[in-house]
Design an enzyme around this catalytic site. Structure first.
Site, PDB file in Angstrom:
ATOM      1  CG  ASP A 104      -8.702 -33.617  -4.216  1.00  0.00           C
ATOM      2  OD1 ASP A 104      -9.906 -34.032  -4.075  1.00  0.00           O
ATOM      3  OD2 ASP A 104      -8.340 -32.814  -3.519  1.00  0.00           O
ATOM      4  CE  LYS A 120     -13.745 -32.461   0.424  1.00  0.00           C
ATOM      5  NZ  LYS A 120     -12.947 -31.672  -0.520  1.00  0.00           N
ATOM      6  CD  GLN A 126     -11.632 -28.084   0.016  1.00  0.00           C
ATOM      7  OE1 GLN A 126     -11.446 -29.379   0.202  1.00  0.00           O
ATOM      8  NE2 GLN A 126     -12.558 -27.669  -0.832  1.00  0.00           N
TER       9      GLN A 126
HETATM   10  N1  GUN Z   1     -12.403 -27.086  -3.878  1.00  0.00           N
HETATM   11  C1  GUN Z   1     -13.473 -27.552  -4.400  1.00  0.00           C
HETATM   12  N2  GUN Z   1     -13.780 -28.570  -4.652  1.00  0.00           N
HETATM   13  C2  GUN Z   1     -12.402 -29.406  -4.459  1.00  0.00           C
HETATM   14  C3  GUN Z   1     -12.330 -30.799  -4.503  1.00  0.00           C
HETATM   15  O1  GUN Z   1     -13.010 -31.575  -4.992  1.00  0.00           O
HETATM   16  N3  GUN Z   1     -10.986 -31.057  -3.774  1.00  0.00           N
HETATM   17  C4  GUN Z   1     -10.280 -30.139  -3.248  1.00  0.00           C
HETATM   18  N4  GUN Z   1      -8.991 -30.393  -3.046  1.00  0.00           N
HETATM   19  N5  GUN Z   1     -10.516 -28.642  -3.354  1.00  0.00           N
HETATM   20  C5  GUN Z   1     -11.668 -28.356  -3.745  1.00  0.00           C
END
Ligand code: GUN
Length: 292
Positions: free
Chosen positions: A119, A52, A96
């Site tokens: 998100d 990311k 995350q």
């Molecule tokens: N863990 C797995 N997929 C995601 C996501 O799209 N966002 C976040 N914050 N954590 C994740």
């Protein structure tokens, strides 16, 4: 059979976003700034967050990685969230998941300012999504919509079977494809671990979204000819053939299922790369909102 190429589509999207960032820069606007909070050393989370941050650099965003120790208390993490909410330089941020067991995930997600929740996990954003209001759509479902749209896959009037009811993928996907609009206007069946006779449902499906996390679960005898398959599964399976010692496997027995499909996403290179591109898109949106 046509592959829904998430690598190519996400790289097209990133180019479009990078152009937009250049336009913003040259007109003297602030450029988007995404922060990511990572707690602990989970291997998959380290990979995702690293990816990311790298993607932010590719499109010209500012990015900040906040890496916190595994033993951080819930109160300390809530303080970090409050600090990010107050930081005017940051347009959007993610925490995350998963978080360590001693931290209540819902408590943390509820504390994120919905205007910075790129998100789309905050209940107020999730509710807006269900009510067809303008909001941040969770990146993985948003990426799937984008793939369907860019490949002109018809969803109107189709029977979609979603396998898995996670808050991040299955549940929002079921809502989004049943909403009005395009992609949307589908009849959706949301299935889960208590569903009886799953294959009788998947055998009727025009479109199947697999978001279960069980490698190669969907077999050729569970689908009809001409089906569209979106495979969200990304499980690390030990492998001696890969230098990393593992390979990434989807929820679909691709080798045997793909020949029956009209469209299918590969794993890797399907939904995964789209997720990151859509997180960038949400951050761009947050930044634009902040400037207006
Ligand atoms: N863990 C797995 N997929 C995601 C996501 O799209 N966002 C976040 N914050 N954590 C994740």
């Amino acid at each position: 059979m046509i592959l829904l190429d998430g690598r190519k589509t996400s790289s097209d999207l990133k180019l479009e976003i990078a152009e937009e960032v250049n336009r913003m820069k040259s007109s003297g606007q602030n450029i988007p700034h995404l922060a990511a909070v990572l707690v602990g050393e989970d291997g998959a989370s380290l990979t995702y967050v690293g990816s990311k941050v790298r993607s932010c650099q590719q499109v010209g965003f500012q990015s900040t990685l906040i890496h916190l120790p595994d033993n951080i208390s819930e109160a300390e993490l809530l303080k970090e969230v409050a600090r990010l909410n107050a930081d005017k330089d940051i347009d959007g941020y993610i925490v995350q998941l998963p978080l360590p067991k001693h931290i209540d995930e819902n408590k943390i997600l509820m504390a994120i300012d919905p205007l910075k929740d790129v998100d789309g996990f905050h209940p107020s954003n999730f509710g807006k999504m269900a009510l067809e209001m303008d909001t941040f759509i969770p990146a993985t479902p948003f990426g799937i919509l984008e793939l369907l749209e860019r490949y002109n896959v018809e969803t109107k009037g189709k029977h979609v079977v979603v396998v898995g009811r996670s808050h991040i993928v299955g549940r929002p996907m079921s809502i989004l494809l049943s909403r009005k609009g395009n992609p949307g206007n589908a009849t959706v069946t949301l299935t889960h671990s208590n569903t009886k006779n799953l294959s009788s449902l998947t055998n009727q499906a025009d479109i199947i979204v697999m978001a279960l996390g069980i490698p190669k679960f969907l077999k050729a005898n569970m689908v009809k000819e001409g089906v569209v398959i979106i495979d969200v599964g990304i499980t690390r399976v030990p492998s001696n053939e890969s230098p990393k010692g593992y390979e990434i496997v989807g929820d679909v027995d691709f080798e045997h299922v793909a020949p029956k499909c009209s469209y299918i996403t590969p794993v890797p290179g399907g939904v995964g790369p789209m997720t990151i591109a859509m997180l960038l898109k949400n951050t761009l949106l947050a930044c634009k909102r902040n400037q207006n």
